[in-house]
Design an enzyme around this catalytic site. Structure first.
Site, PDB file in Angstrom:
ATOM      1  N   TYR A  78       0.837  -1.201   0.000  1.00  0.00           N
ATOM      2  CA  TYR A  78       0.000   0.000   0.000  1.00  0.00           C
ATOM      3  C   TYR A  78       0.874   1.254   0.000  1.00  0.00           C
ATOM      4  O   TYR A  78       1.988   1.255   0.556  1.00  0.00           O
ATOM      5  CB  TYR A  78      -0.876   0.044   1.250  1.00  0.00           C
ATOM      6  CG  TYR A  78      -1.995  -0.965   1.269  1.00  0.00           C
ATOM      7  CD1 TYR A  78      -3.223  -0.700   0.658  1.00  0.00           C
ATOM      8  CD2 TYR A  78      -1.828  -2.189   1.910  1.00  0.00           C
ATOM      9  CE1 TYR A  78      -4.246  -1.626   0.690  1.00  0.00           C
ATOM     10  CE2 TYR A  78      -2.851  -3.126   1.949  1.00  0.00           C
ATOM     11  CZ  TYR A  78      -4.050  -2.833   1.331  1.00  0.00           C
ATOM     12  OH  TYR A  78      -5.063  -3.761   1.362  1.00  0.00           O
ATOM     13  N   HIS A 103     -10.444  -2.979  -1.351  1.00  0.00           N
ATOM     14  CA  HIS A 103     -11.363  -2.433  -0.359  1.00  0.00           C
ATOM     15  C   HIS A 103     -12.378  -1.527  -1.055  1.00  0.00           C
ATOM     16  O   HIS A 103     -12.027  -0.779  -1.976  1.00  0.00           O
ATOM     17  CB  HIS A 103     -10.611  -1.626   0.698  1.00  0.00           C
ATOM     18  CG  HIS A 103      -9.633  -2.436   1.485  1.00  0.00           C
ATOM     19  ND1 HIS A 103      -9.982  -3.127   2.626  1.00  0.00           N
ATOM     20  CD2 HIS A 103      -8.313  -2.676   1.296  1.00  0.00           C
ATOM     21  CE1 HIS A 103      -8.916  -3.747   3.113  1.00  0.00           C
ATOM     22  NE2 HIS A 103      -7.894  -3.494   2.319  1.00  0.00           N
ATOM     23  N   TYR A 131      -0.245 -10.228   0.301  1.00  0.00           N
ATOM     24  CA  TYR A 131       0.850  -9.765   1.163  1.00  0.00           C
ATOM     25  C   TYR A 131       0.764 -10.450   2.525  1.00  0.00           C
ATOM     26  O   TYR A 131      -0.311 -10.849   2.973  1.00  0.00           O
ATOM     27  CB  TYR A 131       0.814  -8.242   1.324  1.00  0.00           C
ATOM     28  CG  TYR A 131      -0.478  -7.679   1.867  1.00  0.00           C
ATOM     29  CD1 TYR A 131      -0.733  -7.638   3.237  1.00  0.00           C
ATOM     30  CD2 TYR A 131      -1.440  -7.161   1.008  1.00  0.00           C
ATOM     31  CE1 TYR A 131      -1.921  -7.107   3.737  1.00  0.00           C
ATOM     32  CE2 TYR A 131      -2.622  -6.633   1.494  1.00  0.00           C
ATOM     33  CZ  TYR A 131      -2.855  -6.604   2.860  1.00  0.00           C
ATOM     34  OH  TYR A 131      -4.024  -6.084   3.342  1.00  0.00           O
ATOM     35  N   ARG A 156      -2.771 -12.245   3.254  1.00  0.00           N
ATOM     36  CA  ARG A 156      -4.048 -11.757   2.749  1.00  0.00           C
ATOM     37  C   ARG A 156      -4.177 -12.104   1.273  1.00  0.00           C
ATOM     38  O   ARG A 156      -3.252 -11.898   0.500  1.00  0.00           O
ATOM     39  CB  ARG A 156      -4.142 -10.231   2.884  1.00  0.00           C
ATOM     40  CG  ARG A 156      -4.186  -9.648   4.266  1.00  0.00           C
ATOM     41  CD  ARG A 156      -5.343 -10.049   5.150  1.00  0.00           C
ATOM     42  NE  ARG A 156      -6.590 -10.459   4.516  1.00  0.00           N
ATOM     43  CZ  ARG A 156      -7.558  -9.648   4.122  1.00  0.00           C
ATOM     44  NH1 ARG A 156      -7.455  -8.352   4.287  1.00  0.00           N
ATOM     45  NH2 ARG A 156      -8.667 -10.122   3.587  1.00  0.00           N
ATOM     46  N   HIS A 185      -7.039  -8.422  -2.841  1.00  0.00           N
ATOM     47  CA  HIS A 185      -8.356  -7.859  -2.562  1.00  0.00           C
ATOM     48  C   HIS A 185      -8.362  -6.359  -2.812  1.00  0.00           C
ATOM     49  O   HIS A 185      -7.315  -5.702  -2.770  1.00  0.00           O
ATOM     50  CB  HIS A 185      -8.792  -8.138  -1.113  1.00  0.00           C
ATOM     51  CG  HIS A 185      -7.884  -7.545  -0.082  1.00  0.00           C
ATOM     52  ND1 HIS A 185      -6.700  -8.123   0.292  1.00  0.00           N
ATOM     53  CD2 HIS A 185      -7.994  -6.405   0.655  1.00  0.00           C
ATOM     54  CE1 HIS A 185      -6.108  -7.373   1.211  1.00  0.00           C
ATOM     55  NE2 HIS A 185      -6.865  -6.324   1.438  1.00  0.00           N
TER      56      HIS A 185
END
Length: 248
Positions: A117, A171, A156, A166, A169
């Site tokens: 991120y 959000h 990640y 995870r 995906h």
């Protein structure tokens, strides 16, 4: 909204959502409440109303993550584009009775193709992409449709246990027709083997609930030699929604 007319209320299925305290997802141990929640008997006007997004000014590339963060927007062709598998994420926002929700705000955020991120606290070893910001927004059209173009995020690791990862995906936040209908969720990608291994996914007790968070590959809306498309419909509580529980 007449409070004595039960047909305006649909009971909330408490087994559909994950429990607040789910030890397999370690963060909930410290964050979950220890006492019973307080149910409000009736919603206030502020909960039933807007906001109205019809006058929200949108940028030309707000819903195109391939273009909205490139270092030089004037670059032509593939120069300055993010690295990764190009995908289209699209779907329809409807209320609990299938009625479309037009002109509502849909926001999304995600990791880059390496699983990192653009956030100062993300210390994953994957590099940042100088041409990818990882955020987008759009308004639904008259029929409730939304659309984003982006790159497929990478999985990640995260410190839930010795080897938790995870799944890929995205959000998503969608406001719906009123403040009280705001939904924050995430879209997983069909066929990802990490989905059934994820401690967060496994807080859901109903397999059908997990299925509602999976974007489905849609070849009919994919673009040849360009992008695969994934359809992800979003269901929020509309004008007939149950706010907390059926007190009718």
């Amino acid at each position: 909204m007449p409070s004595n007319d039960n047909k305006h209320y649909v009971p909330r299925d408490r087994n559909w959502h994950p429990p607040a305290h789910a030890p397999g997802y370690k963060t909930t141990v410290a964050r979950s409440p220890r006492q019973a929640l307080v149910s409000l008997l009736s919603p206030t006007v502020s909960e039933r109303a807007g906001p109205d997004f019809t006058r929200l000014r949108m940028g030309p590339h707000d819903n195109d993550l391939l273009l909205n963060f490139r270092e030089d927007p004037a670059l032509a062709g593939s120069a300055g584009l993010p690295i990764g598998e190009r995908v289209i994420m699209f779907g329809r926002v409807v209320d609990q009775f299938g009625k479309p929700v037009p002109h509502t705000l849909v926001e999304m955020w995600q990791a880059n193709a390496g699983g990192r991120y653009r956030h100062k606290k993300d210390r994953y070893l994957a590099p940042l992409d100088p041409n990818f910001g990882g955020v987008g927004r759009c308004l639904t059209d008259e029929s409730g449709w939304y659309r984003f173009r982006t790159v497929k995020p990478g999985p990640y690791p995260w410190p839930n246990d010795v080897n938790s990862w995870r799944p890929a995906h995205i959000h998503v936040s969608v406001m719906g027709p009123s403040i009280s209908t705001r939904l924050v969720t995430q879209m997983y990608f069909e066929g990802d083997p990490l989905i059934p291994l994820c401690p967060i996914v496994n807080t859901l007790r109903d397999p059908e609930a997990v299925e509602t968070m999976i974007g489905r590959l849609d070849m009919a809306n994919s673009r040849s030699m360009d992008c695969l498309a994934y359809r992800f419909d979003l269901v929020v509580r509309g004008e007939l929604q149950t706010y907390f529980e059926n007190q009718g």
